[in-house]
Design an enzyme around this catalytic site. Sequence first.
Site, mmCIF file in Angstrom:
data_model
loop_
_atom_site.group_PDB
_atom_site.id
_atom_site.type_symbol
_atom_site.label_atom_id
_atom_site.label_comp_id
_atom_site.label_asym_id
_atom_site.label_seq_id
_atom_site.Cartn_x
_atom_site.Cartn_y
_atom_site.Cartn_z
ATOM 1 N N LEU A 14 0.840 -1.193 0.000
ATOM 2 C CA LEU A 14 0.000 0.000 0.000
ATOM 3 C C LEU A 14 0.875 1.242 0.000
ATOM 4 O O LEU A 14 1.987 1.235 0.546
ATOM 5 C CB LEU A 14 -0.880 0.022 1.256
ATOM 6 C CG LEU A 14 -1.816 -1.157 1.457
ATOM 7 C CD1 LEU A 14 -2.782 -0.865 2.591
ATOM 8 C CD2 LEU A 14 -2.574 -1.481 0.190
ATOM 9 N N GLY A 59 1.160 -5.339 1.336
ATOM 10 C CA GLY A 59 0.061 -5.431 0.367
ATOM 11 C C GLY A 59 0.458 -6.195 -0.893
ATOM 12 O O GLY A 59 -0.391 -6.831 -1.529
ATOM 13 N N ASN A 81 5.099 -7.462 6.443
ATOM 14 C CA ASN A 81 6.038 -6.784 7.349
ATOM 15 C C ASN A 81 5.385 -5.662 8.154
ATOM 16 O O ASN A 81 6.073 -4.782 8.683
ATOM 17 C CB ASN A 81 7.206 -6.213 6.535
ATOM 18 C CG ASN A 81 6.754 -5.138 5.539
ATOM 19 O OD1 ASN A 81 5.601 -5.134 5.133
ATOM 20 N ND2 ASN A 81 7.642 -4.237 5.158
ATOM 21 N N GLU A 82 4.050 -5.680 8.253
ATOM 22 C CA GLU A 82 3.322 -4.563 8.876
ATOM 23 C C GLU A 82 3.875 -4.160 10.241
ATOM 24 O O GLU A 82 3.993 -2.964 10.536
ATOM 25 C CB GLU A 82 1.823 -4.896 9.008
ATOM 26 C CG GLU A 82 1.016 -4.670 7.731
ATOM 27 C CD GLU A 82 1.153 -5.808 6.723
ATOM 28 O OE1 GLU A 82 1.941 -6.749 6.970
ATOM 29 O OE2 GLU A 82 0.483 -5.741 5.681
HETATM 30 C C1 LIG Z 1 -6.124 -3.217 16.694
HETATM 31 C C2 LIG Z 1 -5.759 -3.366 15.272
HETATM 32 C C3 LIG Z 1 -6.485 -4.393 14.599
HETATM 33 C C4 LIG Z 1 -6.501 -4.566 13.299
HETATM 34 C C5 LIG Z 1 -5.738 -3.769 12.308
HETATM 35 C C6 LIG Z 1 -6.358 -2.486 12.035
HETATM 36 C C7 LIG Z 1 -5.973 -1.706 11.055
HETATM 37 C C8 LIG Z 1 -4.920 -2.018 10.127
HETATM 38 C C9 LIG Z 1 -4.060 -0.859 9.854
HETATM 39 C C10 LIG Z 1 -3.242 -0.818 8.869
HETATM 40 C C11 LIG Z 1 -3.044 -1.928 7.928
HETATM 41 C C12 LIG Z 1 -2.344 -1.468 6.711
HETATM 42 C C13 LIG Z 1 -1.782 -2.605 5.938
HETATM 43 C C14 LIG Z 1 -0.612 -2.121 5.168
HETATM 44 C C15 LIG Z 1 -0.157 -2.737 4.124
HETATM 45 C C16 LIG Z 1 1.007 -2.228 3.369
HETATM 46 O O1 LIG Z 1 1.197 -2.635 2.241
HETATM 47 S S1 LIG Z 1 2.049 -1.103 4.079
HETATM 48 C C17 LIG Z 1 3.356 -0.828 2.926
HETATM 49 C C18 LIG Z 1 4.473 -1.777 3.181
HETATM 50 N N1 LIG Z 1 5.514 -1.576 2.198
HETATM 51 C C19 LIG Z 1 6.760 -1.492 2.525
HETATM 52 O O2 LIG Z 1 7.160 -1.600 3.670
HETATM 53 C C20 LIG Z 1 7.710 -1.259 1.384
HETATM 54 C C21 LIG Z 1 8.764 -0.294 1.732
HETATM 55 N N2 LIG Z 1 9.638 -0.109 0.589
HETATM 56 C C22 LIG Z 1 10.703 -0.891 0.388
HETATM 57 O O3 LIG Z 1 11.000 -1.812 1.113
HETATM 58 C C23 LIG Z 1 11.510 -0.551 -0.821
HETATM 59 O O4 LIG Z 1 11.166 0.748 -1.242
HETATM 60 C C24 LIG Z 1 11.300 -1.517 -1.997
HETATM 61 C C25 LIG Z 1 11.948 -2.867 -1.655
HETATM 62 C C26 LIG Z 1 9.834 -1.726 -2.329
HETATM 63 C C27 LIG Z 1 11.992 -0.945 -3.260
HETATM 64 O O5 LIG Z 1 13.315 -0.641 -2.963
HETATM 65 P P1 LIG Z 1 14.130 0.314 -3.939
HETATM 66 O O6 LIG Z 1 13.922 -0.099 -5.346
HETATM 67 O O7 LIG Z 1 15.524 0.364 -3.403
HETATM 68 O O8 LIG Z 1 13.383 1.723 -3.837
HETATM 69 P P2 LIG Z 1 13.486 2.793 -2.672
HETATM 70 O O9 LIG Z 1 13.498 2.122 -1.330
HETATM 71 O O10 LIG Z 1 14.634 3.689 -2.960
HETATM 72 O O11 LIG Z 1 12.103 3.553 -2.793
HETATM 73 C C28 LIG Z 1 11.827 4.394 -3.886
HETATM 74 C C29 LIG Z 1 10.770 5.400 -3.479
HETATM 75 O O12 LIG Z 1 9.531 4.740 -3.195
HETATM 76 C C30 LIG Z 1 9.074 5.077 -1.867
HETATM 77 N N3 LIG Z 1 8.288 3.943 -1.385
HETATM 78 C C31 LIG Z 1 8.655 2.668 -1.355
HETATM 79 N N4 LIG Z 1 7.653 1.906 -0.920
HETATM 80 C C32 LIG Z 1 6.631 2.723 -0.648
HETATM 81 C C33 LIG Z 1 5.295 2.526 -0.176
HETATM 82 N N5 LIG Z 1 4.813 1.329 0.124
HETATM 83 N N6 LIG Z 1 4.502 3.621 -0.030
HETATM 84 C C34 LIG Z 1 4.949 4.846 -0.345
HETATM 85 N N7 LIG Z 1 6.206 5.109 -0.806
HETATM 86 C C35 LIG Z 1 7.022 4.049 -0.955
HETATM 87 C C36 LIG Z 1 10.360 5.367 -1.144
HETATM 88 O O13 LIG Z 1 10.103 6.126 -0.005
HETATM 89 C C37 LIG Z 1 11.083 6.174 -2.234
HETATM 90 O O14 LIG Z 1 10.427 7.438 -2.379
HETATM 91 P P3 LIG Z 1 11.095 8.751 -2.972
HETATM 92 O O15 LIG Z 1 12.195 9.117 -2.029
HETATM 93 O O16 LIG Z 1 11.600 8.374 -4.343
HETATM 94 O O17 LIG Z 1 10.009 9.789 -2.994
#
Ligand SMILES: CC/C=C\C/C=C\C/C=C\CCC/C=C/C(=O)SCCNC(=O)CCNC(=O)[C@H](O)C(C)(C)COP(=O)(O)OP(=O)(O)OC[C@H]1O[C@@H](n2cnc3c(N)ncnc32)[C@H](O)[C@@H]1OP(=O)(O)O
Length: 208
Positions: A14, A59, A81-82
């Site tokens: 997400l 996600g 990895n939440e």
């Molecule tokens: C009591 C409670 C009970 C029940 C629960 C209740 C509620 C639930 C609440 C919440 C649930 C939500 C569930 C969430 C699901 C999700 O999917 S959360 C997102 C998880 N994603 C990540 O952790 C991914 C993080 N990113 C990475 O690990 C790496 O970026 C990558 C491996 C995907 C890619 O690596 P690289 O190619 O090296 O790229 P960069 O790391 O340099 O990133 C480029 C650029 O992109 C931005 N970015 C990366 N991922 C995300 C993302 N998911 N969202 C937004 N932005 C992201 C990163 O910051 C860089 O940005 P810029 O600097 O270029 O602007």
Amino acid sequence: MSQQSSPTVFSAGLDIMEMYKPKPDRVKEFWTTLQDVWLALYGSSFPTVAAINGHSPAGGCLLSLCCEYRIMCPNYSIGLNETKLGIVAPKWFMSSMLGAIPYREAELALTSGRMFSTDEALKIGLIDEVASDKADAIAKSEKFLSQFAKIHPIARKLTKLNLRHSALEWMQENKELDLNIFISFVGQPIVQKSLEKYLEGLKAKQAK
Ligand SMILES: CC/C=C\C/C=C\C/C=C\CCC/C=C/C(=O)SCCNC(=O)CCNC(=O)[C@H](O)C(C)(C)COP(=O)(O)OP(=O)(O)OC[C@H]1O[C@@H](n2cnc3c(N)ncnc32)[C@H](O)[C@@H]1OP(=O)(O)O
């Protein structure tokens, strides 16, 4: 199902920016869209395969878990990895994972927010096969799907949907509740702080 948001990312999950300082006019659409994607894919009457040609956190992993079969290219990572973001994988994320790996493995993986390498994911059953590259992943997907030519389509469909019935029914009956839990959870200051810290970590990693 194969995605290519970048050459090395299947899906980054997400958009964290939709949960960090969420905009009230967008958050409902954001979450209900995800619920609907899950309902459509997890509840699809067709056989589905994920050809995972890149990293697949949270996600992204969920999307692949909606499919019956997962084939992944080498040297990538996958997992829910939440907890590493200070958030909680919702019930339906967890039940999707429990459809693939044993309870004990899921409990350890979910509580620690563990990301698995391709080889580790194969070992615990989070993926079903490793492919050498995207073309091989697609060829292996076609091979998996072709076995159903010999199975009665109605029998296959009813079997799949019966197995998934209780999770699907829960979502259909609790969409609003699930939305409200999400909104109130991400709105908490402590959760916002965690997301801020996680985003800072991503930026710092990128700056290196
Ligand atoms: C009591 C409670 C009970 C029940 C629960 C209740 C509620 C639930 C609440 C919440 C649930 C939500 C569930 C969430 C699901 C999700 O999917 S959360 C997102 C998880 N994603 C990540 O952790 C991914 C993080 N990113 C990475 O690990 C790496 O970026 C990558 C491996 C995907 C890619 O690596 P690289 O190619 O090296 O790229 P960069 O790391 O340099 O990133 C480029 C650029 O992109 C931005 N970015 C990366 N991922 C995300 C993302 N998911 N969202 C937004 N932005 C992201 C990163 O910051 C860089 O940005 P810029 O600097 O270029 O602007």
